[in-house]
Write an enzyme that holds these catalytic residues in place. Sequence first.
Site, PDB file in Angstrom:
ATOM      1  N   GLY A   1      26.852  35.630  47.132  1.00 50.78           N
ATOM      2  CA  GLY A   1      28.169  36.255  47.112  1.00 50.78           C
ATOM      3  C   GLY A   1      28.230  37.263  48.241  1.00 50.78           C
ATOM      4  N   HIS A   2      29.074  37.020  49.216  1.00 49.70           N
ATOM      5  CA  HIS A   2      29.205  37.944  50.344  1.00 49.70           C
ATOM      6  C   HIS A   2      30.543  38.668  50.235  1.00 49.70           C
ATOM      7  CE1 HIS A   2      26.193  35.547  53.027  1.00 49.70           C
ATOM      8  NE2 HIS A   2      25.623  36.219  52.066  1.00 49.70           N
TER       9      HIS A   2
ATOM     10  N   GLN B   1      20.859  34.903  50.054  1.00 49.71           N
ATOM     11  CA  GLN B   1      19.807  35.567  49.270  1.00 49.71           C
ATOM     12  C   GLN B   1      18.917  36.414  50.192  1.00 49.71           C
ATOM     13  OE1 GLN B   1      20.091  31.864  48.403  1.00 49.71           O
ATOM     14  NE2 GLN B   1      21.791  32.654  47.238  1.00 49.71           N
TER      15      GLN B   1
ATOM     16  N   LYS C   1      24.722  41.284  54.014  1.00 46.26           N
ATOM     17  CA  LYS C   1      24.686  40.431  55.214  1.00 46.26           C
ATOM     18  C   LYS C   1      26.079  40.059  55.696  1.00 46.26           C
ATOM     19  CE  LYS C   1      22.186  37.538  52.808  1.00 46.26           C
ATOM     20  NZ  LYS C   1      21.659  38.312  51.696  1.00 46.26           N
TER      21      LYS C   1
ATOM     22  N   ASP D   1      21.545  40.493  48.515  1.00 41.06           N
ATOM     23  CA  ASP D   1      22.589  41.531  48.370  1.00 41.06           C
ATOM     24  C   ASP D   1      22.407  42.691  49.340  1.00 41.06           C
ATOM     25  OD1 ASP D   1      23.529  40.066  46.156  1.00 41.06           O
ATOM     26  OD2 ASP D   1      22.034  41.037  44.889  1.00 41.06           O
TER      27      ASP D   1
HETATM   28  P1  IMP Z   1      19.315  31.031  41.321  1.00 37.77           P
HETATM   29  O1  IMP Z   1      19.382  31.100  42.792  1.00 37.77           O
HETATM   30  O2  IMP Z   1      20.661  31.073  40.653  1.00 37.77           O
HETATM   31  O3  IMP Z   1      18.472  29.888  40.830  1.00 37.77           O
HETATM   32  O4  IMP Z   1      18.579  32.362  40.804  1.00 37.77           O
HETATM   33  C1  IMP Z   1      17.204  32.616  41.082  1.00 37.77           C
HETATM   34  C2  IMP Z   1      16.983  34.087  41.367  1.00 37.77           C
HETATM   35  O5  IMP Z   1      17.612  34.410  42.592  1.00 37.77           O
HETATM   36  C3  IMP Z   1      17.581  35.032  40.322  1.00 37.77           C
HETATM   37  O6  IMP Z   1      16.765  36.193  40.245  1.00 37.77           O
HETATM   38  C4  IMP Z   1      18.916  35.413  40.928  1.00 37.77           C
HETATM   39  O7  IMP Z   1      19.395  36.640  40.444  1.00 37.77           O
HETATM   40  C5  IMP Z   1      18.532  35.482  42.397  1.00 37.77           C
HETATM   41  N1  IMP Z   1      19.662  35.278  43.283  1.00 37.77           N
HETATM   42  C6  IMP Z   1      20.286  34.124  43.572  1.00 37.77           C
HETATM   43  N2  IMP Z   1      21.270  34.333  44.465  1.00 37.77           N
HETATM   44  C7  IMP Z   1      21.267  35.630  44.744  1.00 37.77           C
HETATM   45  C8  IMP Z   1      22.026  36.446  45.630  1.00 37.77           C
HETATM   46  O8  IMP Z   1      22.911  35.997  46.361  1.00 37.77           O
HETATM   47  N3  IMP Z   1      21.711  37.768  45.647  1.00 37.77           N
HETATM   48  C9  IMP Z   1      20.708  38.275  44.894  1.00 37.77           C
HETATM   49  N4  IMP Z   1      19.969  37.564  44.071  1.00 37.77           N
HETATM   50  C10 IMP Z   1      20.239  36.246  44.004  1.00 37.77           C
END
Ligand code: IMP
Length: 420
Positions: free
Chosen positions: A41-42, A219, A17, A14
């Site tokens: 999510g962008h 991420q 990017k 977040d």
């Molecule tokens: P997952 O990717 O849904 O398995 O989540 C694993 C961890 O990564 C959790 O703490 C999510 O909140 C975090 N996470 C996954 N995608 C994002 C993102 O795009 N931004 C921030 N945190 C993320």
Amino acid sequence: MGNVTILVGAQWGDEGKGKWIDILADRVDIVARYQGGNNAGHTLYVDGQKVVLHQIPSGIFHPEKISALATGVVVNPHQLVEEMKKVSHLVTLTPERLWLSARAHVISPWHIHLDGKKETESAQPIGTTKRGIGPTYAEKANRTGLRLGDYVNTAKRERWYATMRLETPGFATHQEVYAAEWKQFDAAAVPLAPYVTDAELLLRRAIAGGLGVLMEGAQGALLDINHGTYPYVTSSETAAGGAFASVGFAPKQIDKIYGVAKAYVTRVGEGPLPTELKDAVGQHIANVGKEFGATTGRPRRCGWLDAVALRYSAEISGYDGIILNKMDILTGLDEIKVCVAYQHPELGRIEDFPWDFEVLAACEPIYKSFPGWTEELPHGGSFKDLPHNAQIYVQGVEDLIKVPVTMVGTGVNRQDAIFK
Ligand code: IMP
């Protein structure tokens, strides 16, 4: 010198990017995503219109550029079709300019079910986005996954169903009970099929032919499956190295690697965050920075910039430059702090980011304080246009992380970018 640029999130995701991909896309021919799925999510502002993308690369709004999803990505087919419909109001999509890797693994309703079940039933939930990301990567590693190229072929998809029904307890019942979800899942194969291709071959050819390629990370590096705060991580390689593994190209083709960092930190989900602010300042940053997840809407935890974590991120990804984003959110604060080291109750002062999340969770930050600024930050221009104290802050961050800050973000719009 190569013709590939990699841009990754340098913290816990977040960092904003999408906006920088959109800006840097001007300089390249292709933008490729190489890991993650619709957990990302962008948020972009296109002609003043807010658009949130979860799977399609943020370069899509440059009509003459190619967008690619490479093999390290996991794809939710129905969501991708919905997203393609959403962007098609703004740009024309064709198989020539959207390449979907036949090797990318597919997130099915079963994987989403498993993710939700684990999060709900676990004594130590990760705080995932419940989008089925972890179970899909696990299936891939188990060599029982469904790849996009096989998914769009009805006979191969049916063969996968048959094997799963035979070998995976609960799968057959899930398909019966959630027949509507599976129907939707099947239906997405038709519109996606024309876009599915050997994206890695095309990318390698493009690189060899001298085209400029921007690899877009999702991420952040501190959520990397290998190098992040395991187990509070995502399931893919979010650090820059993930790009070579996923696309299958030679690291020597890389020209520049950039890390996007917020001028503070946020984290969504569980896991240690040493500089977290649970006070009015943290709340202020959350409100002004609109720190709510673009995918799940969850409030993000906010805190001061952590230079130990950012230095570590720079070590594992090798940034040529840091893009210090959302500087404007700090405007108006009397004092701005940066964590320069950690204090652990038994281990004493720690300068290196620990491998053990329990050690990190027990650490207290040691701060260096910077004076704040009250002047509105310029919307564009150069570094010397920043208020004096904002310049001091940027230089202080550079000194602490030993990486130049090459760009500064001062607002949500494309032009709110300062190049150093
Ligand atoms: P997952 O990717 O849904 O398995 O989540 C694993 C961890 O990564 C959790 O703490 C999510 O909140 C975090 N996470 C996954 N995608 C994002 C993102 O795009 N931004 C921030 N945190 C993320």
